[in-house]
Design a protein around this motif. Structure first.
Motif, mmCIF file in Angstrom:
data_model
loop_
_atom_site.group_PDB
_atom_site.id
_atom_site.type_symbol
_atom_site.label_atom_id
_atom_site.label_comp_id
_atom_site.label_asym_id
_atom_site.label_seq_id
_atom_site.Cartn_x
_atom_site.Cartn_y
_atom_site.Cartn_z
ATOM 1 N N ILE A 14 -14.332 29.277 16.140
ATOM 2 C CA ILE A 14 -14.066 30.330 15.162
ATOM 3 C C ILE A 14 -14.091 29.722 13.765
ATOM 4 N N ALA A 15 -14.954 30.257 12.923
ATOM 5 C CA ALA A 15 -15.026 29.815 11.529
ATOM 6 C C ALA A 15 -13.853 30.404 10.769
ATOM 7 N N ALA A 16 -13.113 29.542 10.070
ATOM 8 C CA ALA A 16 -11.975 30.008 9.296
ATOM 9 C C ALA A 16 -11.994 29.338 7.934
ATOM 10 N N PRO A 17 -12.324 30.035 6.866
ATOM 11 C CA PRO A 17 -12.810 31.405 6.859
ATOM 12 C C PRO A 17 -14.245 31.483 7.378
ATOM 13 N N PHE A 18 -14.704 32.686 7.620
ATOM 14 C CA PHE A 18 -16.100 32.910 7.980
ATOM 15 C C PHE A 18 -16.920 32.718 6.706
ATOM 16 N N VAL A 19 -18.009 31.964 6.779
ATOM 17 C CA VAL A 19 -18.859 31.717 5.613
ATOM 18 C C VAL A 19 -20.266 32.212 5.937
ATOM 19 N N THR A 20 -20.809 33.032 5.062
ATOM 20 C CA THR A 20 -22.125 33.627 5.284
ATOM 21 C C THR A 20 -23.248 32.624 5.044
ATOM 22 N N THR A 21 -24.437 33.068 5.397
ATOM 23 C CA THR A 21 -25.636 32.350 5.000
ATOM 24 C C THR A 21 -25.779 32.458 3.489
ATOM 25 N N VAL A 22 -26.631 31.626 2.906
ATOM 26 C CA VAL A 22 -26.889 31.697 1.467
ATOM 27 C C VAL A 22 -27.670 32.979 1.180
ATOM 28 N N MET A 23 -27.234 33.694 0.165
ATOM 29 C CA MET A 23 -27.900 34.924 -0.261
ATOM 30 C C MET A 23 -28.410 34.735 -1.679
ATOM 31 N N GLN A 24 -29.512 35.399 -1.995
ATOM 32 C CA GLN A 24 -30.132 35.299 -3.311
ATOM 33 C C GLN A 24 -29.935 36.599 -4.086
ATOM 34 N N ILE A 25 -29.801 36.467 -5.383
ATOM 35 C CA ILE A 25 -29.701 37.617 -6.277
ATOM 36 C C ILE A 25 -31.118 38.159 -6.486
ATOM 37 N N GLU A 26 -31.298 39.441 -6.278
ATOM 38 C CA GLU A 26 -32.621 40.049 -6.425
ATOM 39 C C GLU A 26 -32.839 40.494 -7.871
ATOM 40 N N VAL A 43 -22.947 45.162 -2.635
ATOM 41 C CA VAL A 43 -24.029 44.945 -1.668
ATOM 42 C C VAL A 43 -23.862 43.573 -1.018
ATOM 43 N N LEU A 44 -23.604 42.549 -1.822
ATOM 44 C CA LEU A 44 -23.418 41.208 -1.277
ATOM 45 C C LEU A 44 -22.196 41.143 -0.363
ATOM 46 N N PHE A 45 -21.092 41.765 -0.775
ATOM 47 C CA PHE A 45 -19.900 41.788 0.080
ATOM 48 C C PHE A 45 -20.182 42.545 1.382
ATOM 49 N N ASP A 46 -20.927 43.637 1.298
ATOM 50 C CA ASP A 46 -21.260 44.416 2.488
ATOM 51 C C ASP A 46 -22.138 43.609 3.439
ATOM 52 N N ARG A 47 -23.102 42.886 2.905
ATOM 53 C CA ARG A 47 -23.950 42.036 3.750
ATOM 54 C C ARG A 47 -23.129 40.946 4.429
ATOM 55 N N ALA A 48 -22.127 40.441 3.714
ATOM 56 C CA ALA A 48 -21.242 39.429 4.306
ATOM 57 C C ALA A 48 -20.462 40.007 5.480
ATOM 58 N N ILE A 49 -19.923 41.203 5.293
ATOM 59 C CA ILE A 49 -19.183 41.847 6.378
ATOM 60 C C ILE A 49 -20.114 42.117 7.549
ATOM 61 N N ASP A 50 -21.357 42.535 7.275
ATOM 62 C CA ASP A 50 -22.318 42.734 8.365
ATOM 63 C C ASP A 50 -22.500 41.461 9.181
ATOM 64 N N GLN A 51 -22.556 40.308 8.506
ATOM 65 C CA GLN A 51 -22.706 39.045 9.234
ATOM 66 C C GLN A 51 -21.475 38.751 10.088
ATOM 67 N N MET A 52 -20.295 38.983 9.542
ATOM 68 C CA MET A 52 -19.075 38.722 10.315
ATOM 69 C C MET A 52 -18.936 39.715 11.465
ATOM 70 N N TRP A 53 -19.293 40.982 11.219
ATOM 71 C CA TRP A 53 -19.197 41.995 12.274
ATOM 72 C C TRP A 53 -20.086 41.624 13.456
ATOM 73 N N LEU A 54 -21.257 41.020 13.186
ATOM 74 C CA LEU A 54 -22.103 40.552 14.288
ATOM 75 C C LEU A 54 -21.353 39.546 15.148
ATOM 76 N N GLU A 55 -20.632 38.645 14.506
ATOM 77 C CA GLU A 55 -19.858 37.649 15.247
ATOM 78 C C GLU A 55 -18.757 38.307 16.078
ATOM 79 N N LEU A 56 -18.193 39.384 15.547
ATOM 80 C CA LEU A 56 -17.136 40.093 16.278
ATOM 81 C C LEU A 56 -17.688 41.042 17.342
#
Length: 173
Positions: A14-26, A43-56
């Motif tokens: 379990i990653a604590a905290p969960f750390v996302t992949t690197v994201m780029q500013i468009e 948008v960036l925060f939402d993408r981060a939650i999407d990554q964590m939700w996949l783990e859950l």
């Protein structure tokens, strides 16, 4: 955006905290002030939650196969330092608390190479049974995953800024 399922919670890591992949500013996200427009922090925060939700186990496949999803009930964003085009970023996600229907998260948007803090987002998410579009308890297997991550994250120091409210500073007399 395609996301891969990370089975680390299932494997016991379990990653604590969960750390996302690197994201780029468009480029389209930069406003007339020359920095990231406030809407795209979300948008960036939402993408981060999407990554964590996949783990859950509560990502897009969960909706398709089990009819459940999450909705954000409340959000508080703090903008602390400008992000510009070309800045690589990551989001650190802390699962602060959870019960049978809710997940309280705190996210930190950080420069991926230099580590400085750009913004934070504190959120309350609700589990929803999409067949009736009402808040409902997580299934037992998902609840167990959420509980494992919450327990790992409880061992961390609480991030600065959690629980803040919006208010004018009080005047000293």
């Amino acid at each position: 955006m395609t996301l891969e399922v990370d089975r680390s919670v299932e494997s016991g890591t379990i990653a604590a905290p969960f750390v996302t992949t690197v994201m780029q500013i468009e480029p389209a996200w930069i406003d007339y002030n020359g920095h990231l427009n406030m809407a795209y922090y979300n948008v960036l925060f939402d993408r981060a939650i999407d990554q964590m939700w996949l783990e859950l186990g509560i990502g897009p496949d969960y909706l398709k196969t089990r009819g459940g999803s999450t909705f954000t009930a409340e959000c508080h964003v703090r903008y602390l330092r400008e992000v510009h085009l070309g800045d690589p970023v990551r989001v650190h996600v802390y699962l602060i608390a959870a019960d049978e229907k809710r997940i309280h998260t705190f996210e930190e948007l950080r420069h991926a190479e230099e580590g400085w803090l750009s913004a934070t987002s504190e959120n309350m998410g609700m589990h929803v049974d999409m067949s009736v579009r009402k808040v409902a308890p997580f299934p037992p297997d998902i609840q167990a995953r959420v509980d494992r991550v919450a327990a790992a994250h409880r061992a961390l120091q609480k991030p600065e800024g959690i629980g803040r409210s919006v208010a004018m500073p009080s005047k000293r007399s």
